[in-house]
Enzyme design. Structure first.
Site, PDB file in Angstrom:
ATOM      1  N   ARG A  52     -11.251  -9.421  -4.905  1.00 44.58           N
ATOM      2  CA  ARG A  52     -10.624  -9.433  -3.585  1.00 44.58           C
ATOM      3  C   ARG A  52     -10.479  -8.010  -3.057  1.00 44.58           C
ATOM      4  O   ARG A  52     -10.063  -7.099  -3.756  1.00 44.58           O
ATOM      5  CB  ARG A  52      -9.249 -10.098  -3.654  1.00 44.58           C
ATOM      6  CG  ARG A  52      -8.505 -10.157  -2.316  1.00 44.58           C
ATOM      7  CD  ARG A  52      -7.520  -9.026  -2.143  1.00 44.58           C
ATOM      8  NE  ARG A  52      -6.720  -9.164  -0.924  1.00 44.58           N
ATOM      9  CZ  ARG A  52      -5.839  -8.268  -0.510  1.00 44.58           C
ATOM     10  NH1 ARG A  52      -5.629  -7.173  -1.214  1.00 44.58           N
ATOM     11  NH2 ARG A  52      -5.153  -8.472   0.612  1.00 44.58           N
ATOM     12  N   VAL A  53     -10.836  -7.821  -1.802  1.00 41.69           N
ATOM     13  CA  VAL A  53     -10.689  -6.526  -1.137  1.00 41.69           C
ATOM     14  C   VAL A  53      -9.842  -6.740   0.112  1.00 41.69           C
ATOM     15  O   VAL A  53     -10.129  -7.617   0.928  1.00 41.69           O
ATOM     16  CB  VAL A  53     -12.056  -5.924  -0.750  1.00 41.69           C
ATOM     17  CG1 VAL A  53     -11.863  -4.624   0.032  1.00 41.69           C
ATOM     18  CG2 VAL A  53     -12.901  -5.671  -1.993  1.00 41.69           C
ATOM     19  N   GLY A  54      -8.804  -5.954   0.257  1.00 39.15           N
ATOM     20  CA  GLY A  54      -7.934  -6.049   1.418  1.00 39.15           C
ATOM     21  C   GLY A  54      -8.303  -5.057   2.495  1.00 39.15           C
ATOM     22  O   GLY A  54      -9.447  -4.578   2.573  1.00 39.15           O
ATOM     23  N   ASP A  55      -7.336  -4.711   3.313  1.00 37.29           N
ATOM     24  CA  ASP A  55      -7.602  -3.834   4.454  1.00 37.29           C
ATOM     25  C   ASP A  55      -7.618  -2.365   4.092  1.00 37.29           C
ATOM     26  O   ASP A  55      -8.202  -1.553   4.815  1.00 37.29           O
ATOM     27  CB  ASP A  55      -6.554  -4.065   5.552  1.00 37.29           C
ATOM     28  CG  ASP A  55      -5.161  -3.683   5.102  1.00 37.29           C
ATOM     29  OD1 ASP A  55      -4.735  -4.150   4.021  1.00 37.29           O
ATOM     30  OD2 ASP A  55      -4.486  -2.920   5.814  1.00 37.29           O
ATOM     31  N   THR A  84       0.802  -1.200   0.000  1.00 35.72           N
ATOM     32  CA  THR A  84       0.000   0.000   0.000  1.00 35.72           C
ATOM     33  C   THR A  84       0.844   1.262   0.000  1.00 35.72           C
ATOM     34  O   THR A  84       2.015   1.228   0.311  1.00 35.72           O
ATOM     35  CB  THR A  84      -0.824  -0.038   1.303  1.00 35.72           C
ATOM     36  OG1 THR A  84      -1.277  -1.363   1.508  1.00 35.72           O
ATOM     37  CG2 THR A  84      -1.993   0.888   1.285  1.00 35.72           C
ATOM     38  N   THR A  92       0.039  -1.216   6.052  1.00 37.31           N
ATOM     39  CA  THR A  92       0.461  -1.884   4.831  1.00 37.31           C
ATOM     40  C   THR A  92       0.971  -3.274   5.177  1.00 37.31           C
ATOM     41  O   THR A  92       1.643  -3.458   6.187  1.00 37.31           O
ATOM     42  CB  THR A  92       1.571  -1.099   4.106  1.00 37.31           C
ATOM     43  OG1 THR A  92       2.103  -1.895   3.040  1.00 37.31           O
ATOM     44  CG2 THR A  92       2.697  -0.706   5.047  1.00 37.31           C
ATOM     45  N   GLY A  93       0.627  -4.252   4.349  1.00 37.89           N
ATOM     46  CA  GLY A  93       1.089  -5.604   4.620  1.00 37.89           C
ATOM     47  C   GLY A  93       0.066  -6.647   4.226  1.00 37.89           C
ATOM     48  O   GLY A  93      -0.641  -6.496   3.229  1.00 37.89           O
TER      49      GLY A  93
END
Length: 376
Positions: free
Chosen positions: A264-267, A236, A287-288
């Site tokens: 797909r959706v991340g944080d 990110t 980020t990660g």
């Protein structure tokens, strides 16, 4: 002229050490000055494994993703300069807002926009490819004064997803819009739109090809330069800021994971996972490993530790990033800024690209592992 004095900030530690981090004096107006030793006094160097702040008197910070980190021995001077310049330009963009008495929300948006436009980073131009060779981008922004927030997920045509997130916050009653609806909402409100080829870069295409080959059992592909480069700078971009009114803000933007499943959706677009800002506690951008940051409620947990347990920003960030999240099966980092200017950037990954701007106009950028030891 410099950033107007912020009397509420804790004075910089006079004895702190600056190791190999690059320091630049950035006076108002955006002109770059020679290296300035005063940036060393702003940095509070800490031993690995200690929950101590990275710096004091910080007004703005950015990150460019957590990963394996750049290898000092294998990184050319030109590549090092490009990464440091990218982080610096983002900080300069936000600084211009703060110099004029602007809000922390505007500052983080400008900083993230700059990173989205830089193809070195995985956001906007230069975003990674999905498994079907497309691009789906996520972003969020949050204002600490009233907990207002906006986010977009899975957008495919907004040039700058962070602008879409800001529009959702300011021009709708919602917090998160996704997919075609988010793209259409941004277009209706005059945001710049692009075709998918705008996001394309050769480096990200090579990373997708390497990931596809590795899926088929090609061990050489997993260790290829394309795969290594992707791992070094994956993740990110984000920004956190505090303005002269002591209002906090945070923003985050990403292209996600190379070869991710469509949809797909991340944080990054999820408030309380990848982004959080609350006056009185912290502005944080993560980020990660996105799935782990979602499950751990990373940034909201950080704020809650500060509010309900009364711990400082460094201790709270260390607790979440270094102690809790790795137990869930993933690593990463966070930039976290308290309203008094105390700043920390712990990470459990080998490295995290980031930089910060101090109240008196100095910039520090950190891109190599020896500048940002993990678990610290």
């Amino acid at each position: 002229m410099r950033i107007r004095p912020l009397t509420w900030l804790i004075p910089a530690l006079a004895t702190a050490a600056a190791v190999t981090a690059t320091t630049l004096a950035l006076p108002r107006g955006g002109e770059r000055a020679p290296d300035d030793a005063r940036a060393a006094a702003a940095a509070d160097a800490r031993p690995a494994g200690k929950a101590r702040p990275d710096a004091r008197n910080v007004v703005l910070a950015v990150h460019g993703g957590a990963g394996t980190a750049l290898d000092r021995d294998k990184t050319t001077p030109e590549r090092e300069k490009a990464y440091r310049d990218g982080l610096t330009e983002a900080l300069r963009a936000g600084q211009k807002v703060l110099d004029k008495g602007g809000s922390s929300v505007d500052a983080v948006q400008e900083a993230v926009t700059e990173l989205e436009d830089d193809p070195l980073f995985n956001a906007g131009k230069g975003a990674v490819f999905t498994a079907d060779a497309g691009h789906e981008l996520d972003a969020s922004i949050m204002r600490g004064s009233d907990l207002k927030a906006g986010a977009v997920a899975g957008v495919k045509s907004l040039r700058n997803p962070i602008e879409g997130a800001r529009a959702v916050m300011d021009k709708s009653k919602h917090v998160l819009l996704a997919g075609e609806g988010a793209d259409d909402f941004g277009a209706r409100h005059g945001l710049r739109t692009v075709t998918q080829d705008y996001y394309w870069t050769q480096a990200r295409w090579d990373a997708l090809m390497a990931a596809k080959a590795a899926e088929k059992g090609d061990k050489k592909a997993a260790d290829s330069p394309a795969s290594l480069a992707d791992a070094q700078s994956k993740g990110t971009v984000g920004a956190v800021a505090v303005d002269e009114r002591r209002d906090l803000a945070a923003a985050t933007s990403t292209g996600g994971l190379t070869n991710k499943l469509p949809g797909r959706v991340g944080d990054s677009p999820l408030i309380g996972a990848g982004t959080y800002a609350k006056n009185g506690t912290v502005a944080a951008s993560a980020t990660g490993a996105g799935e782990v940051f979602i499950r751990g409620g990373a940034t909201a947990t950080l704020s809650n530790l500060m509010e309900f347990k009364g711990v400082g920003v460094a201790k709270a960030a260390y607790e979440v990033i270094v102690k809790r999240l790795p137990a869930l099966g993933g690593d990463g980092g966070v930039i976290a800024l308290a309203p008094d200017g105390t700043f920390d950037a712990p990470h459990s990954s080998p490295g995290m690209l980031h930089g910060y701007l101090t109240e008196d106009g100095n910039v520090v950028t950190k891109i190599f592992p020896d500048e940002t030891p993990p678990n610290s």
